[in-house]
Design a protein around this motif. Structure first.
Motif, PDB file in Angstrom:
ATOM      1  N   PHE A  12       3.035  44.265 -26.937  1.00 48.13           N
ATOM      2  CA  PHE A  12       3.972  43.545 -26.389  1.00 48.13           C
ATOM      3  C   PHE A  12       4.975  44.135 -25.191  1.00 48.13           C
ATOM      4  N   ILE A  13       5.457  45.434 -25.656  1.00 46.88           N
ATOM      5  CA  ILE A  13       6.089  46.083 -24.703  1.00 46.88           C
ATOM      6  C   ILE A  13       5.589  46.224 -23.315  1.00 46.88           C
ATOM      7  N   TYR A  14       4.301  46.685 -23.273  1.00 47.27           N
ATOM      8  CA  TYR A  14       3.315  46.870 -22.056  1.00 47.27           C
ATOM      9  C   TYR A  14       3.402  45.329 -21.218  1.00 47.27           C
ATOM     10  N   CYS A  15       3.099  44.311 -22.012  1.00 48.66           N
ATOM     11  CA  CYS A  15       2.921  43.115 -21.496  1.00 48.66           C
ATOM     12  C   CYS A  15       4.253  42.627 -20.758  1.00 48.66           C
ATOM     13  N   PHE A  16       5.333  42.652 -21.743  1.00 44.41           N
ATOM     14  CA  PHE A  16       6.745  42.229 -21.014  1.00 44.41           C
ATOM     15  C   PHE A  16       7.110  43.047 -20.104  1.00 44.41           C
ATOM     16  N   ILE A  17       6.721  44.383 -19.957  1.00 44.96           N
ATOM     17  CA  ILE A  17       6.912  44.998 -18.743  1.00 44.96           C
ATOM     18  C   ILE A  17       6.218  44.796 -17.282  1.00 44.96           C
ATOM     19  N   TYR A  18       4.895  44.418 -17.777  1.00 45.47           N
ATOM     20  CA  TYR A  18       4.043  43.855 -16.611  1.00 45.47           C
ATOM     21  C   TYR A  18       4.606  42.657 -16.184  1.00 45.47           C
ATOM     22  N   LEU A  24       9.813  40.305 -10.591  1.00 43.07           N
ATOM     23  CA  LEU A  24      10.653  40.883 -10.050  1.00 43.07           C
ATOM     24  C   LEU A  24      10.276  41.124  -8.426  1.00 43.07           C
ATOM     25  N   SER A  25       8.914  41.665  -8.598  1.00 36.32           N
ATOM     26  CA  SER A  25       8.377  41.778  -7.185  1.00 36.32           C
ATOM     27  C   SER A  25       8.212  40.659  -6.296  1.00 36.32           C
ATOM     28  N   ALA A  26       7.974  39.927  -7.302  1.00 32.77           N
ATOM     29  CA  ALA A  26       7.256  38.563  -6.257  1.00 32.77           C
ATOM     30  C   ALA A  26       8.935  37.863  -5.807  1.00 32.77           C
ATOM     31  N   SER A  27       9.953  37.956  -6.626  1.00 30.19           N
ATOM     32  CA  SER A  27      11.110  37.447  -6.137  1.00 30.19           C
ATOM     33  C   SER A  27      11.807  38.209  -5.092  1.00 30.19           C
ATOM     34  N   TYR A  28      11.129  39.653  -4.761  1.00 29.94           N
ATOM     35  CA  TYR A  28      11.673  40.461  -3.839  1.00 29.94           C
ATOM     36  C   TYR A  28      10.996  40.117  -2.598  1.00 29.94           C
ATOM     37  N   VAL A  29       9.717  39.828  -2.937  1.00 28.94           N
ATOM     38  CA  VAL A  29       9.018  39.600  -1.490  1.00 28.94           C
ATOM     39  C   VAL A  29       9.430  38.092  -0.864  1.00 28.94           C
ATOM     40  N   ASN A  30       9.735  37.231  -1.756  1.00 36.55           N
ATOM     41  CA  ASN A  30       9.998  35.914  -1.310  1.00 36.55           C
ATOM     42  C   ASN A  30      11.703  35.597  -0.902  1.00 36.55           C
ATOM     43  N   THR A  36      17.142  34.803  -8.728  1.00 37.67           N
ATOM     44  CA  THR A  36      16.493  34.680  -9.977  1.00 37.67           C
ATOM     45  C   THR A  36      17.278  34.894 -11.423  1.00 37.67           C
ATOM     46  N   THR A  37      16.502  34.121 -12.351  1.00 33.82           N
ATOM     47  CA  THR A  37      17.310  33.970 -13.497  1.00 33.82           C
ATOM     48  C   THR A  37      16.440  34.677 -14.631  1.00 33.82           C
ATOM     49  N   ALA A  38      17.087  34.901 -15.563  1.00 34.32           N
ATOM     50  CA  ALA A  38      16.423  35.932 -16.894  1.00 34.32           C
ATOM     51  C   ALA A  38      15.072  34.782 -17.310  1.00 34.32           C
ATOM     52  N   ASN A  45       4.204  31.616 -16.321  1.00 34.82           N
ATOM     53  CA  ASN A  45       3.883  30.713 -15.124  1.00 34.82           C
ATOM     54  C   ASN A  45       4.332  31.106 -13.847  1.00 34.82           C
ATOM     55  N   ALA A  46       5.587  32.061 -13.949  1.00 34.94           N
ATOM     56  CA  ALA A  46       5.984  32.557 -12.638  1.00 34.94           C
ATOM     57  C   ALA A  46       5.492  33.695 -12.487  1.00 34.94           C
ATOM     58  N   MET A  47       4.915  34.455 -13.426  1.00 41.09           N
ATOM     59  CA  MET A  47       4.144  35.730 -13.037  1.00 41.09           C
ATOM     60  C   MET A  47       2.754  35.351 -12.340  1.00 41.09           C
ATOM     61  N   ILE A  48       2.220  34.071 -12.914  1.00 37.45           N
ATOM     62  CA  ILE A  48       0.867  33.728 -12.096  1.00 37.45           C
ATOM     63  C   ILE A  48       1.204  33.448 -10.845  1.00 37.45           C
ATOM     64  N   SER A  49       2.298  32.801 -10.583  1.00 34.38           N
ATOM     65  CA  SER A  49       2.418  32.229  -9.152  1.00 34.38           C
ATOM     66  C   SER A  49       2.999  33.681  -8.372  1.00 34.38           C
ATOM     67  N   GLY A  50       3.571  34.560  -9.084  1.00 36.72           N
ATOM     68  CA  GLY A  50       3.997  35.881  -8.483  1.00 36.72           C
ATOM     69  C   GLY A  50       2.924  36.563  -8.050  1.00 36.72           C
ATOM     70  N   GLN A  51       1.846  36.763  -8.556  1.00 42.72           N
ATOM     71  CA  GLN A  51       0.619  37.582  -8.380  1.00 42.72           C
ATOM     72  C   GLN A  51       0.104  36.932  -7.157  1.00 42.72           C
ATOM     73  N   ARG A  52      -0.014  35.649  -6.941  1.00 42.74           N
ATOM     74  CA  ARG A  52      -0.646  35.169  -5.905  1.00 42.74           C
ATOM     75  C   ARG A  52       0.269  35.298  -4.653  1.00 42.74           C
ATOM     76  N   ASP A  53       1.662  35.419  -4.774  1.00 39.90           N
ATOM     77  CA  ASP A  53       2.703  35.817  -3.733  1.00 39.90           C
ATOM     78  C   ASP A  53       2.539  37.128  -3.051  1.00 39.90           C
ATOM     79  N   ILE A  54       2.377  37.893  -4.118  1.00 36.15           N
ATOM     80  CA  ILE A  54       2.139  39.389  -3.952  1.00 36.15           C
ATOM     81  C   ILE A  54       0.762  39.797  -3.035  1.00 36.15           C
ATOM     82  N   TYR A  55      -0.124  38.921  -3.723  1.00 38.56           N
ATOM     83  CA  TYR A  55      -1.500  39.299  -3.046  1.00 38.56           C
ATOM     84  C   TYR A  55      -1.526  38.700  -1.470  1.00 38.56           C
ATOM     85  N   THR A  56      -0.673  37.588  -1.341  1.00 34.05           N
ATOM     86  CA  THR A  56      -0.752  37.044  -0.092  1.00 34.05           C
ATOM     87  C   THR A  56       0.064  37.909   0.969  1.00 34.05           C
TER      88      THR A  56
END
Length: 81
Positions: A12-18, A24-30, A36-38, A45-56
């Motif tokens: 749980f801790i590892y997944c939460f950190i990931y 946070l990385s995707a928010s920084y890139v964008n 950004t809210t908590a 869902n934001a993580m899935i979108s964020g992964q795409r943003d970071i990849y792009t």
């Protein structure tokens, strides 16, 4: 039983950190880190979108494409619509 519980807590801790680090990385890139809210930070869902943003973003950096000018062009086209 104690091992399983420890394993679940660690997982749980590892997944939460990931999830948090990707969002946070995707928010920084964008450039939306200050708004950004908590709930967005821990959203899957934001993580899935964020992964795409970071990849792009990384793909554009590798190909040496100016991301800021591309973003400005897209915003201009959206305003025209």
């Amino acid at each position: 039983m104690k091992r399983i519980f420890k394993f679940l807590i660690k997982s749980f801790i590892y997944c939460f950190i990931y999830v948090t680090s990707v969002n946070l990385s995707a928010s920084y890139v964008n450039d939306t880190l200050e708004t950004t809210t908590a709930s967005e930070i821990i959203s899957i869902n934001a993580m899935i979108s964020g992964q795409r943003d970071i990849y792009t973003f990384l793909e554009y950096k590798i190909k040496d494409i100016d991301v800021k000018s591309l973003r400005e062009e897209v915003l201009k086209e959206i305003k025209k619509i």
